[in-house]
Design a protein around this motif. Structure first.
Motif, mmCIF file in Angstrom:
data_model
loop_
_atom_site.group_PDB
_atom_site.id
_atom_site.type_symbol
_atom_site.label_atom_id
_atom_site.label_comp_id
_atom_site.label_asym_id
_atom_site.label_seq_id
_atom_site.Cartn_x
_atom_site.Cartn_y
_atom_site.Cartn_z
ATOM 1 N N SER A 32 49.151 41.322 53.067
ATOM 2 C CA SER A 32 50.205 41.797 52.185
ATOM 3 C C SER A 32 49.638 42.414 50.909
ATOM 4 C CB SER A 32 51.152 40.658 51.806
ATOM 5 O OG SER A 32 50.419 39.563 51.285
ATOM 6 N N ALA A 33 48.479 41.956 50.485
ATOM 7 C CA ALA A 33 47.843 42.510 49.289
ATOM 8 C C ALA A 33 46.361 42.173 49.331
ATOM 9 C CB ALA A 33 48.453 41.941 48.014
ATOM 10 N N MET A 34 45.591 42.962 48.601
ATOM 11 C CA MET A 34 44.167 42.682 48.446
ATOM 12 C C MET A 34 43.808 42.861 46.987
ATOM 13 S SD MET A 34 42.364 44.250 51.857
ATOM 14 C CE MET A 34 40.791 43.511 51.423
ATOM 15 N N GLY A 35 42.766 42.145 46.599
ATOM 16 C CA GLY A 35 42.397 42.214 45.190
ATOM 17 C C GLY A 35 40.921 41.988 44.971
ATOM 18 N N TRP A 36 40.537 42.209 43.737
ATOM 19 C CA TRP A 36 39.178 41.934 43.287
ATOM 20 C C TRP A 36 39.225 40.876 42.191
ATOM 21 C CZ3 TRP A 36 35.024 43.863 45.716
ATOM 22 C CH2 TRP A 36 35.191 45.020 46.509
ATOM 23 N N PHE A 37 38.352 39.925 42.320
ATOM 24 C CA PHE A 37 38.156 38.897 41.308
ATOM 25 C C PHE A 37 36.676 38.889 40.970
ATOM 26 C CE2 PHE A 37 42.262 36.613 41.415
ATOM 27 C CZ PHE A 37 42.822 37.226 42.524
ATOM 28 N N ARG A 38 36.325 38.301 39.841
ATOM 29 C CA ARG A 38 34.917 38.225 39.475
ATOM 30 C C ARG A 38 34.618 36.902 38.817
ATOM 31 N NH1 ARG A 38 34.793 42.816 34.614
ATOM 32 N NH2 ARG A 38 35.929 41.578 33.035
ATOM 33 N N GLN A 39 33.349 36.521 38.906
ATOM 34 C CA GLN A 39 32.912 35.274 38.294
ATOM 35 C C GLN A 39 31.564 35.490 37.642
ATOM 36 O OE1 GLN A 39 32.860 31.864 40.919
ATOM 37 N NE2 GLN A 39 32.983 30.454 39.184
ATOM 38 N N ALA A 40 31.535 35.305 36.345
ATOM 39 C CA ALA A 40 30.300 35.411 35.579
ATOM 40 C C ALA A 40 29.645 34.037 35.504
ATOM 41 C CB ALA A 40 30.600 35.930 34.182
ATOM 42 N N PRO A 41 28.351 33.990 35.253
ATOM 43 C CA PRO A 41 27.648 32.705 35.168
ATOM 44 C C PRO A 41 28.291 31.779 34.144
ATOM 45 C CG PRO A 41 26.075 34.501 35.247
ATOM 46 C CD PRO A 41 27.425 35.130 35.093
ATOM 47 N N GLY A 42 28.577 30.568 34.566
ATOM 48 C CA GLY A 42 29.139 29.579 33.657
ATOM 49 C C GLY A 42 30.617 29.747 33.359
ATOM 50 N N LYS A 43 31.248 30.696 34.026
ATOM 51 C CA LYS A 43 32.669 30.948 33.779
ATOM 52 C C LYS A 43 33.473 30.783 35.062
ATOM 53 C CE LYS A 43 32.076 34.093 29.871
ATOM 54 N NZ LYS A 43 32.468 35.400 29.283
ATOM 55 N N GLU A 44 34.766 30.631 34.888
ATOM 56 C CA GLU A 44 35.643 30.523 36.048
ATOM 57 C C GLU A 44 35.897 31.905 36.649
ATOM 58 O OE1 GLU A 44 38.198 26.543 34.743
ATOM 59 O OE2 GLU A 44 39.195 28.472 34.976
ATOM 60 N N THR A 52 49.004 46.112 46.546
ATOM 61 C CA THR A 52 49.704 45.752 47.772
ATOM 62 C C THR A 52 49.145 46.598 48.908
ATOM 63 O OG1 THR A 52 51.465 47.324 47.237
ATOM 64 C CG2 THR A 52 51.806 45.026 46.592
ATOM 65 N N TRP A 53 49.131 46.014 50.113
ATOM 66 C CA TRP A 53 48.392 46.669 51.202
ATOM 67 C C TRP A 53 49.209 47.717 51.938
ATOM 68 C CZ3 TRP A 53 43.640 47.378 51.588
ATOM 69 C CH2 TRP A 53 43.011 47.707 52.783
ATOM 70 N N HIS A 104 55.167 36.906 49.317
ATOM 71 C CA HIS A 104 55.675 37.007 47.946
ATOM 72 C C HIS A 104 54.567 37.289 46.931
ATOM 73 C CE1 HIS A 104 59.486 35.603 49.499
ATOM 74 N NE2 HIS A 104 58.874 34.561 50.049
ATOM 75 N N VAL A 105 53.424 37.722 47.409
ATOM 76 C CA VAL A 105 52.298 37.948 46.496
ATOM 77 C C VAL A 105 52.644 39.006 45.456
ATOM 78 C CG1 VAL A 105 51.215 39.706 47.941
ATOM 79 C CG2 VAL A 105 49.808 38.309 46.409
ATOM 80 N N GLY A 106 53.568 39.899 45.803
ATOM 81 C CA GLY A 106 53.950 40.940 44.872
ATOM 82 C C GLY A 106 54.580 40.414 43.593
#
Length: 128
Positions: A32-44, A52-53, A104-106
């Protein structure tokens, strides 16, 4: 299920551009959707951008990347992209591609909990 493989990361200097790709395979028809997330050292892990796809492709961006990053998709290739321009040292992180089957990700494309499938991540390092 859907499998996700990211590519395109690397070591770059401040101000340059980089494009990440995420190839999806498996049951992509249910995405239904795709995304990008990131994580830096020591961070969430934090939200970067999502789309939306199917249909018009609604997008959402984190404030920190608005105007610099562009998310896009090519459904025919089952591929998600993240064009990153004017990179900054604070963009240094492992970037993860994620897919959602949530109907319902939208309601909140940036919600981490709505994404059930994740890639292994690709490292982006921005050097000053």
């Amino acid at each position: 299920q859907v499998q996700l493989v990211e590519s395109g990361g690397g070591l770059v200097q401040v101000g340059v551009s980089l494009r990440l790709s995420c190839l999806a395979s498996g049951r992509t028809s249910s995405v239904s959707a795709m995304g990008w997330f990131r994580q830096a050292p020591g961070k969430e892990r934090e939200f970067v951008a999502a789309i939306t796809w199917w249909g018009g492709g609604s997008t959402k961006y984190a404030d920190s990347v608005k105007g610099r990053f562009t998310i896009s998709r090519d459904n025919s290739k089952n591929t998600l992209y993240l064009q990153m321009n004017s990179l900054k040292p604070e963009d240094t992180a492992v970037y993860f591609c994620a897919a959602s089957y949530d109907a319902h990700v939208g309601l909140d494309l940036g919600s981490f909990q709505r994404y059930g499938y994740w890639g292994q991540g690709t490292q982006v390092t921005v050097s000053s």
